[in-house]
Design an enzyme around this catalytic site. Structure first.
Site, short mmCIF file in Angstrom:
data_model
loop_
_atom_site.label_atom_id
_atom_site.label_comp_id
_atom_site.label_asym_id
_atom_site.label_seq_id
_atom_site.Cartn_x
_atom_site.Cartn_y
_atom_site.Cartn_z
N ASP A 1 -6.07 5.03 9.76
CA ASP A 1 -7.68 5.05 9.20
C ASP A 1 -8.23 3.86 8.39
O ASP A 1 -9.41 3.65 8.34
CB ASP A 1 -8.00 6.29 8.32
CG ASP A 1 -7.70 7.47 9.13
OD1 ASP A 1 -7.99 7.51 10.07
OD2 ASP A 1 -7.39 8.55 8.32
N HIS B 1 0.83 -1.08 -0.14
CA HIS B 1 0.17 0.08 0.13
C HIS B 1 0.75 1.31 0.04
O HIS B 1 0.46 2.53 0.16
CB HIS B 1 -1.00 0.09 1.26
CG HIS B 1 -2.18 -0.86 0.85
ND1 HIS B 1 -2.31 -2.20 0.76
CD2 HIS B 1 -3.46 -0.36 0.28
CE1 HIS B 1 -3.42 -2.52 0.41
NE2 HIS B 1 -4.15 -1.45 0.06
N GLU C 1 -10.48 13.65 14.59
CA GLU C 1 -9.72 14.23 12.94
C GLU C 1 -10.70 15.24 12.48
O GLU C 1 -11.37 15.96 13.35
CB GLU C 1 -9.78 12.74 12.15
CG GLU C 1 -8.71 11.76 12.63
CD GLU C 1 -8.37 10.69 11.31
OE1 GLU C 1 -8.88 10.93 10.22
OE2 GLU C 1 -7.81 9.79 11.82
P1 FAD Z 1 4.14 -1.56 2.31
O1 FAD Z 1 3.47 -0.56 1.64
O2 FAD Z 1 4.13 -2.81 1.69
O3 FAD Z 1 5.54 -1.05 2.89
C1 FAD Z 1 5.77 -0.08 3.28
C2 FAD Z 1 7.30 0.31 3.43
O4 FAD Z 1 7.58 -0.71 4.43
C3 FAD Z 1 8.41 -0.19 2.42
O5 FAD Z 1 9.47 0.29 2.33
C4 FAD Z 1 8.60 -1.87 2.94
O6 FAD Z 1 9.61 -2.49 2.23
C5 FAD Z 1 8.55 -1.61 4.33
N1 FAD Z 1 7.93 -3.03 5.00
C6 FAD Z 1 7.11 -3.34 4.74
N2 FAD Z 1 6.92 -4.41 5.81
C7 FAD Z 1 7.95 -4.29 6.51
C8 FAD Z 1 8.54 -5.23 7.49
N3 FAD Z 1 7.95 -6.44 8.00
N4 FAD Z 1 9.71 -4.76 8.12
C9 FAD Z 1 10.39 -3.53 7.64
N5 FAD Z 1 9.95 -2.99 6.65
C10 FAD Z 1 8.80 -3.10 6.05
N6 FAD Z 1 -0.72 5.64 7.25
C11 FAD Z 1 -1.03 6.14 8.47
O7 FAD Z 1 0.07 6.41 8.90
N7 FAD Z 1 -2.16 6.68 8.71
C12 FAD Z 1 -3.22 6.46 8.05
O8 FAD Z 1 -4.56 6.73 8.33
C13 FAD Z 1 -3.53 5.69 6.82
N8 FAD Z 1 -4.18 5.33 5.98
C14 FAD Z 1 -3.89 4.74 4.84
C15 FAD Z 1 -5.19 4.43 4.12
C16 FAD Z 1 -5.22 3.98 2.98
C17 FAD Z 1 -6.51 3.57 2.14
C18 FAD Z 1 -3.81 3.39 2.59
C19 FAD Z 1 -3.76 2.79 1.14
C20 FAD Z 1 -2.65 3.79 3.29
C21 FAD Z 1 -2.87 4.21 4.73
N9 FAD Z 1 -1.75 4.69 5.37
C22 FAD Z 1 -1.98 5.42 6.36
C23 FAD Z 1 -0.30 4.49 4.70
C24 FAD Z 1 0.29 3.41 5.32
O9 FAD Z 1 0.95 3.50 6.63
C25 FAD Z 1 1.34 2.98 4.32
O10 FAD Z 1 0.74 2.71 3.04
C26 FAD Z 1 2.12 1.93 4.58
O11 FAD Z 1 2.97 1.62 3.38
C27 FAD Z 1 1.75 0.41 5.03
O12 FAD Z 1 1.45 -0.39 4.20
P2 FAD Z 1 1.71 -1.73 3.75
O13 FAD Z 1 1.69 -2.61 5.19
O14 FAD Z 1 1.02 -2.38 2.61
O15 FAD Z 1 3.35 -1.73 3.88
#
Ligand code: FAD
Length: 549
Positions: A181, A120, A292
């Site tokens: 969120d 994401h 918020e």
């Molecule tokens: P990824 O996008 O797959 O990874 C994010 C980063 O972390 C990359 O650099 C990856 O290499 C690294 N990573 C992933 N897993 C690990 C691990 N196990 N160890 C070390 N590094 C790792 N964020 C907020 O703070 N507040 C919000 O309210 C919020 N709302 C959101 C709503 C939506 C609809 C979306 C799509 C995102 C939102 N986000 C929010 C953002 C979210 O925090 C980021 O998208 C974050 O990247 C988490 O997504 P993911 O778990 O898919 O991680």
């Protein structure tokens, strides 16, 4: 294959020389510290012979070399870097052996490793161009376990989704305290960033609610860390953008989980009144559990659209309210309670609301379960998916604006740069830094109260005009350019930069320690290349530069 041992050794030696020559010939130019910021496919730094070698690693899980296109995509929908392989780990040692193997290849291989949570990210942060992507959701260990007691916590895998944690902990009447969120994100993904939401004013972001982590460094070592044990690594990894290690396990602090939620919205014409009320609420000891807000610029029939989920407190006046042609600020709050507390809670809501200066006719309320409230964005996701509008580019921009400057920011951005927000919500709410841990690498403005301002548009692929990707990106650039010239104290969240100089400026005084930790835990800059902070193998050189300057 040769039949006698010396011939075999000779053949093997020649084979390895060929691999080494191929690897060296494919080494990227490590003197280039800046990146091309264009979201294009990047060229291969990896030679083909590594493929069979990766395949021979003894694993509990497996590598996938085909059907890996999904790992070149993310929620942002603009960056597409195909990896070389995707690891589906079944154990911590699968990840550790893979990283050890890549580390042993040395600085010449150019091979990188990115953990992918739920993909994401917005700008390729979980991608590894021609490297190895680790599909963290495949790691099902440890099995999620709730520890009840004085300081309850849940022990989870780094690839676990927050929504699953909510469902499991609720079985014990408990839940994590701080949320994003949207809950279909992974623990490792949000802890690498911060995890900021409407509860953070009180509990801090998600990274401040962790007791212990298990981390695999860029050398492949498996290290348990906490605020007391290997504290440097613990604080580096939290908000550390995946630069220092892969989180394989986390112990997340829990609190009581009331069953019901009063969910309330109200509108303001006046930004200073709106922000004054938000700041008043976050500073109050007895206040809402979630605070918020969002901005509506020139939107038609806002109250009417909310009717499917909320009941107006004054239906007649609400039906007469006109929102078009105006900039309106919506304060969104929630209070958690158990059914037997219903009367006390209604009284508390009324008391809190009586202190606020919102437009009286615009107050709307709803009562839902805790799961419905916390998982609310998923409902929108389902609706958008059904219309094919979820997998579209998301050129989001998240900013942290100091309280001192929020009025100037609002005047220029909501009053001048943006003429509407028809392509997505704009969130705006204050946070209280004194409640936050300042030892992590999360960068925030240097002021006790600062605002999260999140522009969350969707770009329709074939759209022109206001919904087109180009137009939204141009607007983002105008906002960023206004901030960099007029409000340099503003910081980006979920940041994305093109050059190391920009990263250095982002981290400010923390940069030197950030680089030192990188050298300590990932000296070959193998991890999380999609963040574009350290080109592969350059960590040592960057440290040398820092020491000289
Ligand atoms: P990824 O996008 O797959 O990874 C994010 C980063 O972390 C990359 O650099 C990856 O290499 C690294 N990573 C992933 N897993 C690990 C691990 N196990 N160890 C070390 N590094 C790792 N964020 C907020 O703070 N507040 C919000 O309210 C919020 N709302 C959101 C709503 C939506 C609809 C979306 C799509 C995102 C939102 N986000 C929010 C953002 C979210 O925090 C980021 O998208 C974050 O990247 C988490 O997504 P993911 O778990 O898919 O991680």
């Amino acid at each position: 294959m040769a039949s006698n041992p010396s011939a075999f050794l000779k053949e093997n030696f020649i084979f390895h020389r060929i691999i080494l020559v191929l690897l060296l010939s494919c080494t990227p130019d490590s003197t280039n510290l800046s990146y091309d910021s264009s979201p294009s496919q990047e060229s291969s730094p990896l030679s083909v012979p590594s493929k069979p070698l990766l395949r021979t690693l003894p694993l509990d899980g497996h590598f996938n070399f085909e059907d890996i296109q999904y790992a070149a995509k993310d929620f942002g929908g603009r960056y597409h870097n195909l990896p070389f392989a995707v690891l589906h780990p079944k154990s911590v040692s699968d990840i550790s052996s893979t990283i050890k193997y890549v580390f042993k290849l040395g600085s010449a291989s150019g091979l990188t490793v990115a953990a992918r949570g739920h993909g994401h990210s917005l700008q390729g942060q979980s991608q590894a161009p021609n490297g190895v992507v680790i599909h963290m959701e495949s790691l099902r260990l440890p099995k999620m376990r709730v520890h009840n007691g004085g300081s309850p916590y849940v022990d989870v895998s780094g690839g676990e989704l927050w929504i699953n944690i909510l469902h499991e902990t609720l079985k014990y009447g408990l839940a994590p305290k701080s949320w994003t969120d949207y809950l279909h994100l992974t623990v490792g993904g949000t802890l690498s960033n911060a995890g900021i939401g409407g509860q953070a004013f009180r509990h801090g972001p998600q990274i401040d609610n962790i007791y212990e982590l298990e981390v695999i460094t860029g050398k492949g070592e498996v290290i348990t860390c906490s605020g007391k044990q290997n504290a440097d690594l613990f604080h580096a990894v939290l908000g550390g953008l995946g630069q220092f290690g892969i989180i394989t396990r986390a112990k997340i602090s829990l609190g009581p989980a009331p069953e019901r939620v009063k969910w309330i919205r109200m509108l303001y014409h006046d930004f200073s009144m709106f922000s004054r009320d938000q700041e008043h609420l976050i500073s109050r000891k007895i206040t809402f559990d979630y605070i918020e807000g969002f901005v509506n610029i020139n939107k038609t029939g806002i109250l009417h659209k909310w009717r499917s989920s909320f009941t107006p407190s004054d239906p007649l006046q609400a039906s007469l309210f006109k929102s078009e042609g105006k900039v309106l600020y919506c304060l969104e709050v929630a209070l958690y309670f158990n059914p037997h507390e219903s009367n006390v809670i209604s009284k508390r809501v009324n008391e809190l609301l009586s202190e606020l200066g919102y437009i009286r006719s615009t107050l709307v309320m709803s009562e839902v379960s805790l799961v419905e409230f916390l998982d609310r964005v998923h409902l929108s996701e389902m609706k958008l998916r059904a219309k094919g509008l979820w997998d579209v580019p998301h050129p989001w921009l998240n900013l942290l604006v100091p309280k001192r400057k929020i009025g100037d920011f609002a005047k220029e951005v909501f009053g001048n740069i943006l003429t509407d927000n028809s392509n997505g919500p704009i969130l705006i709410y204050p946070l209280n830094k004194s409640k936050w841990n300042n030892k992590t690498f999360l960068v925030t403005p240097d002021e006790d109260i600062f605002y999260m301002v999140a522009f969350l548009p969707s770009a329709m692929p074939s759209a022109s005009g206001t919904e087109s990707l180009e137009r939204i990106l141009a607007q983002n650039e105008r906002i960023k350019s206004f901030c960099s010239t007029m409000l340099p104290e503003v910081k980006q969240y979920l940041s994305h930069y093109s050059t190391q100089e920009e990263w250095q400026s982002h981290f400010g005084p923390q940069w030197e320690v950030f680089v030192q930790r990188k050298l300590e835990y990932d000296p070959l800059a193998i991890l999380a290349p999609g963040q574009r902070i350290f080109p592969r193998t350059s960590a040592k050189r960057t440290v040398a530069r820092v020491q000289v300057t």
